[in-house]
Structures are given as C-alpha cells and as structure tokens.
Enzyme design. Structure first.
Site, mmCIF file in Angstrom:
data_model
loop_
_atom_site.group_PDB
_atom_site.id
_atom_site.type_symbol
_atom_site.label_atom_id
_atom_site.label_comp_id
_atom_site.label_asym_id
_atom_site.label_seq_id
_atom_site.Cartn_x
_atom_site.Cartn_y
_atom_site.Cartn_z
ATOM 1 N N GLY A 1 -7.720 -41.402 -21.714
ATOM 2 C CA GLY A 1 -8.976 -40.952 -21.104
ATOM 3 C C GLY A 1 -8.676 -40.550 -19.665
ATOM 4 N N GLY A 2 -8.818 -39.271 -19.408
ATOM 5 C CA GLY A 2 -8.465 -38.759 -18.072
ATOM 6 C C GLY A 2 -9.678 -38.303 -17.296
ATOM 7 N N GLY A 3 -10.797 -38.950 -17.524
ATOM 8 C CA GLY A 3 -12.026 -38.565 -16.811
ATOM 9 C C GLY A 3 -12.089 -39.206 -15.442
ATOM 10 N N ASN B 1 -18.633 -43.734 -29.192
ATOM 11 C CA ASN B 1 -17.402 -44.309 -28.648
ATOM 12 C C ASN B 1 -16.607 -45.099 -29.689
ATOM 13 O OD1 ASN B 1 -17.955 -43.044 -26.300
ATOM 14 N ND2 ASN B 1 -18.422 -44.864 -25.097
ATOM 15 N N ILE C 1 -11.756 -50.384 -21.138
ATOM 16 C CA ILE C 1 -12.880 -50.244 -20.202
ATOM 17 C C ILE C 1 -14.065 -49.548 -20.884
ATOM 18 C CG2 ILE C 1 -13.589 -49.380 -17.926
ATOM 19 C CD1 ILE C 1 -10.764 -49.337 -17.007
ATOM 20 N N SER C 2 -13.796 -48.794 -21.959
ATOM 21 C CA SER C 2 -14.844 -48.012 -22.619
ATOM 22 C C SER C 2 -15.991 -48.916 -23.074
ATOM 23 C CB SER C 2 -14.274 -47.291 -23.851
ATOM 24 O OG SER C 2 -13.084 -46.615 -23.534
ATOM 25 N N HIS D 1 -20.738 -57.832 -21.627
ATOM 26 C CA HIS D 1 -20.898 -56.854 -20.545
ATOM 27 C C HIS D 1 -22.155 -56.027 -20.809
ATOM 28 C CE1 HIS D 1 -19.767 -54.357 -17.239
ATOM 29 N NE2 HIS D 1 -19.518 -53.289 -17.970
HETATM 30 N N1 APR Z 1 -9.240 -39.468 -26.829
HETATM 31 C C1 APR Z 1 -8.959 -39.479 -25.521
HETATM 32 N N2 APR Z 1 -9.846 -39.179 -24.567
HETATM 33 C C2 APR Z 1 -11.073 -38.848 -24.969
HETATM 34 C C3 APR Z 1 -11.450 -38.845 -26.311
HETATM 35 C C4 APR Z 1 -10.466 -39.164 -27.275
HETATM 36 N N3 APR Z 1 -10.730 -39.169 -28.582
HETATM 37 N N4 APR Z 1 -12.745 -38.489 -26.384
HETATM 38 C C5 APR Z 1 -13.170 -38.296 -25.124
HETATM 39 N N5 APR Z 1 -12.152 -38.503 -24.271
HETATM 40 C C6 APR Z 1 -12.109 -38.373 -22.815
HETATM 41 C C7 APR Z 1 -13.035 -37.286 -22.289
HETATM 42 O O1 APR Z 1 -12.454 -36.003 -22.483
HETATM 43 C C8 APR Z 1 -13.148 -37.684 -20.815
HETATM 44 O O2 APR Z 1 -12.195 -36.989 -20.011
HETATM 45 O O3 APR Z 1 -12.566 -39.553 -22.168
HETATM 46 C C9 APR Z 1 -12.842 -39.188 -20.814
HETATM 47 C C10 APR Z 1 -13.985 -40.044 -20.295
HETATM 48 O O4 APR Z 1 -14.156 -39.721 -18.968
HETATM 49 P P1 APR Z 1 -15.598 -39.633 -18.278
HETATM 50 O O5 APR Z 1 -16.530 -38.895 -19.159
HETATM 51 O O6 APR Z 1 -15.402 -39.134 -16.898
HETATM 52 O O7 APR Z 1 -16.070 -41.166 -18.264
HETATM 53 P P2 APR Z 1 -15.637 -42.355 -17.259
HETATM 54 O O8 APR Z 1 -16.598 -42.411 -16.145
HETATM 55 O O9 APR Z 1 -14.185 -42.250 -16.958
HETATM 56 O O10 APR Z 1 -15.930 -43.616 -18.189
HETATM 57 C C11 APR Z 1 -15.207 -43.824 -19.377
HETATM 58 O O11 APR Z 1 -15.621 -46.187 -19.353
HETATM 59 O O12 APR Z 1 -17.053 -47.484 -18.057
HETATM 60 C C12 APR Z 1 -16.859 -46.847 -19.289
HETATM 61 O O13 APR Z 1 -19.102 -46.361 -20.031
HETATM 62 C C13 APR Z 1 -17.896 -45.797 -19.541
HETATM 63 O O14 APR Z 1 -17.375 -45.475 -21.854
HETATM 64 C C14 APR Z 1 -17.206 -44.932 -20.557
HETATM 65 C C15 APR Z 1 -15.743 -45.020 -20.144
#
Ligand code: APR
Length: 321
Positions: A10-12, A96, A119-120, A176
């Site tokens: 997850g690179g968000g 998720n 963390i998700s 949580h």
């Molecule tokens: N595999 C890998 N990455 C994925 C997948 C997948 N199958 N599906 C989605 N993603 C990536 C998205 O492309 C996005 O870049 O996960 C990333 C999530 O990043 P953000 O939307 O910016 O979310 P973020 O604020 O980083 O939070 C991520 O943590 O705290 C929790 O509730 C929050 O579930 C969320 C997670």
C-alpha cells in the site's frame, strides 16, 4: 551485517510517510508495493532524491510486482480504502477484506518468514483475516492500533495538564473502534495518577472526572475527528509513526511494552480473537502478552469492546472470508 528489508504493501498516504520515516531512521531498505501503476515508483524516487540532503543510504524501490517483496524481514500493510467523513471503520469491511485476502496470499508466498504489522481498517478484522489466510504463527502477525490510540490519549492528557508528553504513560486497550477502552486508572505522569493531578488542578473531583471523560471520549473518536477535518481520507502521519515504533521494537529486539492487536489464546478470558492488549515486542514479534488486573468497570468496557470485535469478525465470516 546485511540490511533489513522492509516491504510496505500500500503506497498511499500512510505508505508514503512510512517510506520516509524508514529512510530517515535508516531502519532498512524499502520495497513499496501498490497496484497503481508507476505511483509507488514515483513516490520512492521522490523520497530517495532527498537522500543526500537527509543523509540516508537506504534503498527505496517502488513496485507493482509482489515478487520484489521476496524475503522481507518486516511487512507493513496499509492496502485498502481509508474512511471518508461520516463512515465508520467497519464500513470498510467488504472492500478491504477482499484486498487483505490477496495481500495475505502474496505475503505468504513471497515473504513467508516476515513479521507483519497491519494498519488497514477495520483493524481487528483485517488482522484476523491475514492470520487465517497466511497461516503465519500468532507472534508474527499483529495490528497497529493501540500505539496510536494510546499516543492520542497521552497527547490530550499532556495538553490538559501542561506537562511534557514524554512523562505521560497512558494506554488504550480493546478493539480499534468506538468501543476502545482508554485505561483511566492506570494513566500516570511519571508514576503520579492523572486523576489525582486533575483533582488538584481543579480542586474539584467532579470537574476532574468531567475533564477526564471528555479526554476519553475524544480519544475514542480521535480518528473520526481527523477524517472530518481532512475530508478526503483518514489520519496518516500518526498511524505511520506508530507502526514504525513497532517495527523498531522488532528490528532492535527492544522488548518494548506496547499495546498491540494480538491473538488472545485464553488471556483476558478471550480465546481465538485479535484484540488490543499490552505485549512485549522484540525480535520474535509478539513475545508475551501481559495481563493486568481490570476492575469491574474496566472489565465491562473491555468485554463490550471484545464483543464488538467478535461481531465484526462474524460478519466477515458470514460474507465468506
Ligand atoms: N494491493 C495493494 N495496494 C492496494 C490494493 C491492493 N490490492 N488495493 C488498494 N491498494 C492501495 C491503493 O492504491 C492506495 O494507494 O492502498 C493504498 C491506500 O492508500 P490511501 O488510500 O492513501 O489510504 P491510507 O490513508 O494510506 O490508509 C490505508 O490504513 O488507517 C487505515 O483506514 C485506513 O484502511 C486504510 C489504510
């Protein structure tokens, strides 16, 4: 000594901050995985191009291929959607869970000896699902929630009392979600009970209670407070820092006592569920769950929180995960 390899799935928002924190502390080399094409490559390149200024030698690699996480020592998972205003963490369950299932299959395949920090959200359910799909031993699969919830609680206490947050020890247990349990009775400033300091500050026991209740409520809703202000997503700096504290504890065999989402196998009278409890975190991951005495009120709140986790996990299982 070879460098440690840390995979971030997850690179968000959180993934980006995690990458930067790992580089700044030189905790290891980073592989940042995301399904979005080019995005993790762009993010790691951006951070890596500051290596001279920041003075780090960690290698940062962005990728869309799971093969690149091969043999990682630690995997931190943030893949999945974050909350939008008005949503609860539980609203993210179906979306998720699908993502987490595929992540777990790939981590199992490519990094079977890793320690995994999730963390998700919804956190407790996602950790449960990862454990089930991966079949990893319980000490290697944990969730980040309690470190952040406790940091939030500690910050509010420090701001209220006008003391350094470094002297505040306060812990949040349970799931949580909105039922989490900030432990008021154990909260202290360098050993001095927070409640006594509040009573002295206000010279009024009822007022002290009222102020503490407000801090407890704010802690429980703290994630939502940030979501409401950001409008486009959820907290990302503080969750990233909290997961880094856990990763550092593992990498440095620090034996930190941290509240983490860990599998309970009889502790706290719970069997077979992932719930936030204090544990010793070291080179073997969750090395020992520490049991502390809860009074009747705390037990009732903890049980309520465990029940919320159980019903979420049951929902997930009913959906076929
Ligand atoms: N595999 C890998 N990455 C994925 C997948 C997948 N199958 N599906 C989605 N993603 C990536 C998205 O492309 C996005 O870049 O996960 C990333 C999530 O990043 P953000 O939307 O910016 O979310 P973020 O604020 O980083 O939070 C991520 O943590 O705290 C929790 O509730 C929050 O579930 C969320 C997670």
């Amino acid at each position: 000594m070879t460098r440690k390899k840390i995979a971030l799935i997850g690179g968000g928002q959180i993934g980006g901050v995690l990458t930067q924190l790992i580089a700044l502390r030189e905790l290891g080399d980073v592989v940042l995985f995301d399904i979005l094409e080019d995005m993790p490559q762009g993010k790691t390149l951006d951070i890596a191009e500051a290596s001279r200024v920041d003075g780090f030698d960690s290698n940062l690699q962005g990728t869309n291929s799971y093969e690149d996480i091969k043999d990682s020592d630690i995997v931190i998972i943030t893949a999945g959607l974050p909350r939008k205003p008005g949503m609860s963490r539980d609203d993210l369950l179906v979306t998720n869970a699908k993502i987490m299932k595929s992540v777990a299959e790939n981590v199992k395949k490519y990094a079977p000896n890793s320690f995994v920090i999730i963390i998700s959200n919804p956190l407790d359910a996602m950790v449960t699902l990862f454990k089930k799909v991966s079949g990893f031993s319980a000490n290697r699969v944990m969730g980040q929630a309690g470190v952040l919830d406790s940091s939030r609680f500690s910050s509010f206490i420090a701001w209220e009392l006008g003391v350094s947050v470094k002297d505040v020890n306060a812990m949040v247990l349970g799931g949580h979600g909105d039922t989490m349990v900030p432990l008021v009775r154990y909260a202290n400033v360098n050993g001095m009970p927070v409640m006594e300091l509040l009573e002295r500050k206000y010279n009024d026991a009822a007022k002290a209670k009222e102020v503490m209740n407000a801090m407890v409520e704010r802690t429980k809703m703290a994630g939502g407070e940030v979501v409401k202000l950001l409008k486009t997503g959820s907290a990302f700096y503080s969750p990233a820092s909290s997961a880094i504290a856990m990763a550092e504890a593992i990498l440095g065999d620090q034996k930190r006592v941290l509240p983490v989402c860990a599998l309970l196998e009889g502790e706290y009278n719970v069997n077979g569920y992932y719930v936030g409890v204090p544990a010793i975190i070291g080179a073997n991951g969750v090395e020992k769950i520490l049991e502390i005495t809860l009074d009747d009120e705390e037990t009732a709140l903890f049980t309520n929180s465990v029940n919320a986790v159980k019903s979420l996990v049951e929902d997930m299982e009913r959906l076929g995960f």
